[in-house]
Write a protein that holds these residues in place. Structure first.
Motif, PDB file in Angstrom:
ATOM      1  N   LEU A 174       0.849  -1.176   0.000  1.00 62.44           N
ATOM      2  CA  LEU A 174       0.000   0.000   0.000  1.00 62.44           C
ATOM      3  C   LEU A 174       0.890   1.232   0.000  1.00 62.44           C
ATOM      4  CD1 LEU A 174      -3.011   0.880   0.200  1.00 62.44           C
ATOM      5  CD2 LEU A 174      -2.682   1.036   2.674  1.00 62.44           C
ATOM      6  N   GLU A 175       0.610   2.144  -0.922  1.00 61.50           N
ATOM      7  CA  GLU A 175       1.381   3.383  -0.999  1.00 61.50           C
ATOM      8  C   GLU A 175       0.783   4.407  -0.043  1.00 61.50           C
ATOM      9  OE1 GLU A 175       2.904   5.399  -4.852  1.00 61.50           O
ATOM     10  OE2 GLU A 175       0.992   6.375  -4.401  1.00 61.50           O
ATOM     11  N   LEU A 176       1.609   4.952   0.823  1.00 60.59           N
ATOM     12  CA  LEU A 176       1.167   5.969   1.779  1.00 60.59           C
ATOM     13  C   LEU A 176       1.601   7.337   1.273  1.00 60.59           C
ATOM     14  CD1 LEU A 176       2.014   4.276   5.203  1.00 60.59           C
ATOM     15  CD2 LEU A 176       0.162   3.787   3.583  1.00 60.59           C
ATOM     16  N   LEU A 177       0.659   8.289   1.257  1.00 61.67           N
ATOM     17  CA  LEU A 177       0.887   9.542   0.552  1.00 61.67           C
ATOM     18  C   LEU A 177       0.343  10.736   1.325  1.00 61.67           C
ATOM     19  CD1 LEU A 177       1.616  10.836  -2.339  1.00 61.67           C
ATOM     20  CD2 LEU A 177      -0.819  10.611  -2.819  1.00 61.67           C
ATOM     21  N   ASN A 184       2.755  11.595  12.993  1.00 64.80           N
ATOM     22  CA  ASN A 184       1.942  10.590  13.691  1.00 64.80           C
ATOM     23  C   ASN A 184       0.894   9.982  12.760  1.00 64.80           C
ATOM     24  OD1 ASN A 184       3.271  10.766  16.131  1.00 64.80           O
ATOM     25  ND2 ASN A 184       1.912  12.346  16.965  1.00 64.80           N
ATOM     26  N   ASP A 185       0.369  10.788  11.846  1.00 70.14           N
ATOM     27  CA  ASP A 185      -0.587  10.255  10.867  1.00 70.14           C
ATOM     28  C   ASP A 185       0.065   9.179   9.992  1.00 70.14           C
ATOM     29  OD1 ASP A 185      -2.542  11.967  11.786  1.00 70.14           O
ATOM     30  OD2 ASP A 185      -2.329  13.417  10.146  1.00 70.14           O
ATOM     31  N   TRP A 186       1.287   9.448   9.532  1.00 66.33           N
ATOM     32  CA  TRP A 186       2.013   8.439   8.746  1.00 66.33           C
ATOM     33  C   TRP A 186       2.152   7.150   9.573  1.00 66.33           C
ATOM     34  CZ3 TRP A 186       4.303   8.534   3.791  1.00 66.33           C
ATOM     35  CH2 TRP A 186       4.247   9.743   3.101  1.00 66.33           C
ATOM     36  N   ALA A 187       2.544   7.301  10.810  1.00 62.12           N
ATOM     37  CA  ALA A 187       2.762   6.135  11.675  1.00 62.12           C
ATOM     38  C   ALA A 187       1.466   5.362  11.896  1.00 62.12           C
ATOM     39  CB  ALA A 187       3.342   6.592  13.014  1.00 62.12           C
ATOM     40  N   GLU A 188       0.389   6.081  12.187  1.00 69.04           N
ATOM     41  CA  GLU A 188      -0.896   5.437  12.452  1.00 69.04           C
ATOM     42  C   GLU A 188      -1.404   4.708  11.207  1.00 69.04           C
ATOM     43  OE1 GLU A 188      -4.219   4.210  14.604  1.00 69.04           O
ATOM     44  OE2 GLU A 188      -2.326   5.084  15.296  1.00 69.04           O
ATOM     45  N   THR A 189      -1.254   5.330  10.040  1.00 70.62           N
ATOM     46  CA  THR A 189      -1.729   4.711   8.800  1.00 70.62           C
ATOM     47  C   THR A 189      -0.922   3.468   8.470  1.00 70.62           C
ATOM     48  OG1 THR A 189      -2.473   6.878   8.006  1.00 70.62           O
ATOM     49  CG2 THR A 189      -2.229   5.137   6.364  1.00 70.62           C
ATOM     50  N   ALA A 190       0.388   3.523   8.655  1.00 66.59           N
ATOM     51  CA  ALA A 190       1.226   2.343   8.418  1.00 66.59           C
ATOM     52  C   ALA A 190       0.845   1.205   9.372  1.00 66.59           C
ATOM     53  CB  ALA A 190       2.702   2.704   8.587  1.00 66.59           C
ATOM     54  N   LYS A 191       0.612   1.552  10.619  1.00 66.55           N
ATOM     55  CA  LYS A 191       0.232   0.543  11.611  1.00 66.55           C
ATOM     56  C   LYS A 191      -1.091  -0.111  11.235  1.00 66.55           C
ATOM     57  CE  LYS A 191      -0.743   0.078  16.576  1.00 66.55           C
ATOM     58  NZ  LYS A 191      -0.922   0.822  17.851  1.00 66.55           N
ATOM     59  N   ILE A 211      16.322  17.341   6.011  1.00 68.15           N
ATOM     60  CA  ILE A 211      15.943  15.936   6.205  1.00 68.15           C
ATOM     61  C   ILE A 211      15.247  15.685   7.540  1.00 68.15           C
ATOM     62  CG2 ILE A 211      17.889  15.190   4.768  1.00 68.15           C
ATOM     63  CD1 ILE A 211      19.194  14.099   7.347  1.00 68.15           C
ATOM     64  N   LYS A 212      15.170  16.676   8.407  1.00 73.78           N
ATOM     65  CA  LYS A 212      14.673  16.436   9.760  1.00 73.78           C
ATOM     66  C   LYS A 212      13.238  15.925   9.770  1.00 73.78           C
ATOM     67  CE  LYS A 212      17.663  19.571  12.390  1.00 73.78           C
ATOM     68  NZ  LYS A 212      17.730  20.826  13.180  1.00 73.78           N
ATOM     69  N   PHE A 213      12.342  16.611   9.059  1.00 74.37           N
ATOM     70  CA  PHE A 213      10.941  16.184   9.072  1.00 74.37           C
ATOM     71  C   PHE A 213      10.751  14.857   8.330  1.00 74.37           C
ATOM     72  CE2 PHE A 213       6.560  16.705   7.114  1.00 74.37           C
ATOM     73  CZ  PHE A 213       5.908  16.162   8.212  1.00 74.37           C
ATOM     74  N   PRO A 214      11.314  14.667   7.128  1.00 71.40           N
ATOM     75  CA  PRO A 214      11.196  13.350   6.477  1.00 71.40           C
ATOM     76  C   PRO A 214      11.732  12.217   7.341  1.00 71.40           C
ATOM     77  CG  PRO A 214      11.938  14.982   4.898  1.00 71.40           C
ATOM     78  CD  PRO A 214      11.970  15.649   6.237  1.00 71.40           C
ATOM     79  N   LYS A 215      12.848  12.458   8.033  1.00 68.09           N
ATOM     80  CA  LYS A 215      13.412  11.423   8.913  1.00 68.09           C
ATOM     81  C   LYS A 215      12.483  11.156  10.096  1.00 68.09           C
ATOM     82  CE  LYS A 215      17.604  10.120  11.396  1.00 68.09           C
ATOM     83  NZ  LYS A 215      16.926   9.782  12.660  1.00 68.09           N
ATOM     84  N   MET A 216      11.853  12.208  10.578  1.00 67.53           N
ATOM     85  CA  MET A 216      10.887  12.046  11.671  1.00 67.53           C
ATOM     86  C   MET A 216       9.756  11.107  11.250  1.00 67.53           C
ATOM     87  SD  MET A 216       8.343  14.930  13.358  1.00 67.53           S
ATOM     88  CE  MET A 216       9.625  16.162  13.474  1.00 67.53           C
ATOM     89  N   ILE A 217       9.285  11.260  10.038  1.00 71.43           N
ATOM     90  CA  ILE A 217       8.205  10.403   9.535  1.00 71.43           C
ATOM     91  C   ILE A 217       8.646   8.939   9.552  1.00 71.43           C
ATOM     92  CG2 ILE A 217       6.869   9.783   7.487  1.00 71.43           C
ATOM     93  CD1 ILE A 217       6.937  12.790   6.718  1.00 71.43           C
ATOM     94  N   ILE A 218       9.819   8.677   9.014  1.00 74.67           N
ATOM     95  CA  ILE A 218      10.305   7.296   8.933  1.00 74.67           C
ATOM     96  C   ILE A 218      10.509   6.710  10.329  1.00 74.67           C
ATOM     97  CG2 ILE A 218      12.251   5.861   8.181  1.00 74.67           C
ATOM     98  CD1 ILE A 218      12.524   7.797   5.794  1.00 74.67           C
TER      99      ILE A 218
END
Length: 626
Positions: free
Chosen positions: A87-90, A129-136, A179-186
């Motif tokens: 699933l692609e997360l966007l 947190n939205d990225w994390a919740e959706t991946a979970k 890179i701080k925010f993109p790294k935070m997402i990962i």
């Protein structure tokens, strides 16, 4: 096995992928799910409920109560033939469709007046947190992996790239800040899904637009986040920015496999598996990438729209039966501005209710005579044969192909040439009775006693009534390919349609000085939007190719072309003048085949000159409904 590396299984953590083929989210995934790919990326989902969607402000969140069943169904569909479900997360960031305001790295106002607000740290925290919740939630509902979309100008790449990120605080400026925010997402995603779930990331090696992120920074970012990822997926270009879009979804003006060397360099620098996407057209190309160690996976978008069973046919060594993608861009809504979305070679795409996976046999077997062996005639012949009809195909030339025959001579038309070869191969393997060198006449047709006639005679070049047009140094555009040795150094090409422009590029690549003269104010008016962007970029690279717009041709002189520009009459000297002034049908010829049998149909360019998509669709439907 013909392509052993392509079909060698690979294990990542607890997931075994039975081959190295990833079906990208391009287009519906139902046919692809049974077509043999190892991974099916089942479309994308927005990671946030608001301000994330690129399609509409009120798009439902995939993991809300009344969407769960449909989202779970993606997994079930993908698993049908043993593929893994991804699933692609966007998050669209500054490009999101919104009712109020969008969010991104900086404050701005979009061309349509939409306000974009620069994200503060609270917004970043919420979105991460939205990225994390959706991946979970994707993991919990049964997906085998997720792909984080960090490419093509969406939110994470808006922070990574200085093209978008003009911030002056700790989240902008230097590479370390960007890179701080993109790294935070990962980091948040990995924490949410745990150590055993497979996380992939798509990222652009280059955005191929001035002022954007450099590959060395992309590579460094991948190395920094590698320990939180299980795969990295190398792409290029941008999406909403059309100058970059034609590199994300490569047109005919770009070579095959343009991103492979970037992927190979990433692979040399990381320990996780690397996937690569972008104009990987054939199993032979895909096999070479894996065999040479340049990537571990190949991701296929449009080739699996053209033929969802590409992987299965490759596994069986039947690559000659794969329907080649033309890279025409008509499957892409941006190209057609949503007016004519379809696939030039797969009429089932976007018309699943009208085009079945398998054609039923005809209730009554008929004798079908098809006049003309171009793309429309060959498609009609193949469909009619598949339905069980007796099919006779008449072609007045000594070979099949129609106008596609000229694709053999032009570098830009390699995909079109491959499609012609595919059609001829299928005709040769079918029960169609082909008569070459056979000019159809009404008398000959009557002798065959058909039940149905399909007229696919194509069209012919139009010669405009210009004074001097019959001189020996004047050639038709289609004649040039076989008479290249007659073309002088100085060339005027009359007509700036797609054929004229492509020929102009080809002649310039041969070292000719070419001037295209076009009566209108747009080049390649018959092409789609992204085709024209790619065309312009390709033309700009040719220093010996010039264009004159809004000119009226007065006369072709022995030493050049006399034309009128801004009310002034001028002479442009040329040793060769080439006419690319369009095609015309032959109404008298077409009309002569009527009144033989009631079931008489016209398809393709015989109707009116258009493109392969129209020819394919008409050939399919007329033959399907006989």
């Amino acid at each position: 096995m013909k392509f052993p590396n392509l079909f060698k299984p690979i294990r990542i953590k607890n997931v075994v992928f039975h081959n190295r083929i990833i079906a990208t989210p391009a287009g519906p995934y139902h046919d692809k799910a049974i077509g043999g790919a190892g991974v099916i990326i089942t479309g994308s989902v927005n990671v946030s409920r608001k301000r994330a969607s690129y399609s509409r402000p009120d798009e439902p969140y995939a993991f809300d109560k009344y969407q769960l069943e449909a989202t779970r169904n993606r997994v079930i569909v993908a698993h049908q033939a043993g593929a893994k479900a991804s699933l692609e997360l966007l998050h669209s960031g500054q490009y999101a469709r919104v009712d109020d305001y969008a969010i991104g790295p900086v404050d701005l106002v979009r061309e349509n007046g939409t306000i974009v607000k620069a994200m503060d740290e609270q917004m970043m925290d919420e979105v991460a947190n939205d990225w994390a919740e959706t991946a979970k939630r994707a993991k919990e509902i049964g997906f085998d992996l997720v792909m984080l979309h960090f490419a093509h100008g969406w939110l994470p790449s808006q922070f990574l790239s200085p093209l978008f990120n003009k911030r002056t605080d700790e989240y902008g400026g230097s590479f370390e800040n960007r890179i701080k925010f993109p790294k935070m997402i990962i980091d948040r995603v990995r924490e949410a899904v745990g150590p055993d779930f497979v996380v992939d990331m798509r990222i652009g090696a280059s955005e191929i637009v001035a002022g954007s992120i450099e590959f060395k920074d992309v590579l460094e970012f991948i190395k920094i986040v590698e320990d939180k990822l299980d795969m990295v997926h190398i792409s290029a270009g941008l999406d909403i920015n059309h100058e970059g879009n034609v590199h994300a979804v490569p047109t005919i003006f770009k070579e095959h496999m343009p991103n492979v060397e970037w992927a190979a360099e990433v692979k040399r620098n990381v320990k996780i598996p690397v996937a690569v996407v972008g104009a990987i057209m054939s199993p032979a190309e895909a096999e070479s990438i894996i065999a040479e160690g340049k990537a571990d996976f190949v991701a296929l978008g449009r080739p699996l729209i053209a033929d969802p069973f590409w992987p299965q046919k490759a596994k069986e060594g039947r690559d000659e039966d794969i329907v080649p993608c033309l890279r025409c861009q008509y499957c892409y809504h941006i190209s057609t501005e949503r007016k004519n979305v379809g696939c030039s070679v797969n009429p089932r795409y976007t018309r699943y209710d009208l085009v079945p996976l398998e054609l039923p046999k005809a209730k009554q077997r008929k004798k079908v005579v098809i006049i003309g062996g171009g793309p429309a005639g060959m498609k009609a012949a193949l469909v009619a044969d598949e339905r069980g009809h007796e099919v006779i195909l008449l072609e007045k030339q000594d070979s099949l192909g129609g106008a596609l025959r000229y694709a053999e001579y032009e570098e830009l038309k390699i995909d079109l040439y491959n499609y012609m070869k595919y059609l001829i191969t299928q005709i040769n393997k079918s029960g169609v009775k082909v008569q070459l060198g056979m000019e159809a006449t009404p008398e000959r047709i009557k002798e065959l006693s058909p039940d149905a006639i399909i007229i696919a005679v194509g069209s012919a070049p139009f010669t405009p009534p210009i004074k001097g047009v019959n001189q020996s140094h004047v050639l038709g555009a289609l004649d040039v390919y076989t008479r290249m040795d007659e073309v002088g150094q100085e060339v005027v090409l009359i007509g700036g349609g797609s054929t004229g422009c492509e020929l102009g590029i080809e002649l310039a690549r041969h070292g000719k000085n070419v001037t295209i003269m076009e009566a209108g104010d747009m080049l390649a008016k018959n092409g789609n939007l992204l085709y024209r962007v790619g065309l312009r970029q390709a033309m700009e690279k040719q220093t010996t190719l010039q264009v004159k717009m809004n000119v009226r041709i007065g006369e072709i002189a022995p030493d050049g072309v006399i034309y009128e520009e801004n009310g002034e009459r001028k002479l442009h000297k040329a040793q060769t003048v080439i006419l690319s002034t369009g095609m015309r049908t032959n109404p008298q010829l077409i009309d002569s085949f009527y009144n033989i049998v009631p079931d008489t149909f016209i398809i393709g360019d015989a109707n009116k000159p258009r493109n392969v998509m129209d020819a394919t669709r008409e050939g399919y439907f007329i033959a399907k409904n006989l």
